[in-house]
Design a protein around this motif. Structure first.
Motif: not given
Length: 102
Positions: A1-3, A28-29, A45-48, A53-56
């Motif tokens: 699970m993503a953190r 996401f870490e 990196s294979g981690d997409m 980065t999401l802005r709120f």
């Protein structure tokens, strides 16, 4: 699970104003370590998710989004800015505490 990390960015050393520091970010870490490509020396990196980065507009919106997707998240509260607002005339006032340098 993503953190995920939810925070409000601090201003950079090159900024004098508060631009780009009002919105809350969700990042996401990294799930895996970066690797050095042997031919060119670039890192990859294979981690997409690490590129997202999401802005709120508010912290509550970012938390609601993370909970809706079932993400583990950690909220980092911004530190209060330390500022002492002075007038230019305070440099010349009679009861000045600091040393005069010129």
């Amino acid at each position: 699970m993503a953190r995920a990390r939810i925070y409000r960015p601090a201003k950079t050393a090159m900024q004098s104003g508060r631009a780009k520091t009002r919105k809350w970010l969700l990042e996401f870490e990294p799930a895996s370590a970066r690797k050095v490509e042997p031919l060119m020396g670039w890192t990859s990196s294979g981690d997409m998710d690490s590129q997202v980065t999401l802005r709120f507009d508010s912290k509550d919106e970012a938390i609601a989004y993370a909970e809706r997707l079932g993400l583990d998240y950690e909220v980092f509260e911004p530190a209060a800015p330390r500022r002492s607002i002075k007038a230019y005339a305070d440099n010349f006032k009679y009861g000045r505490q600091g040393l005069w340098t010129h």
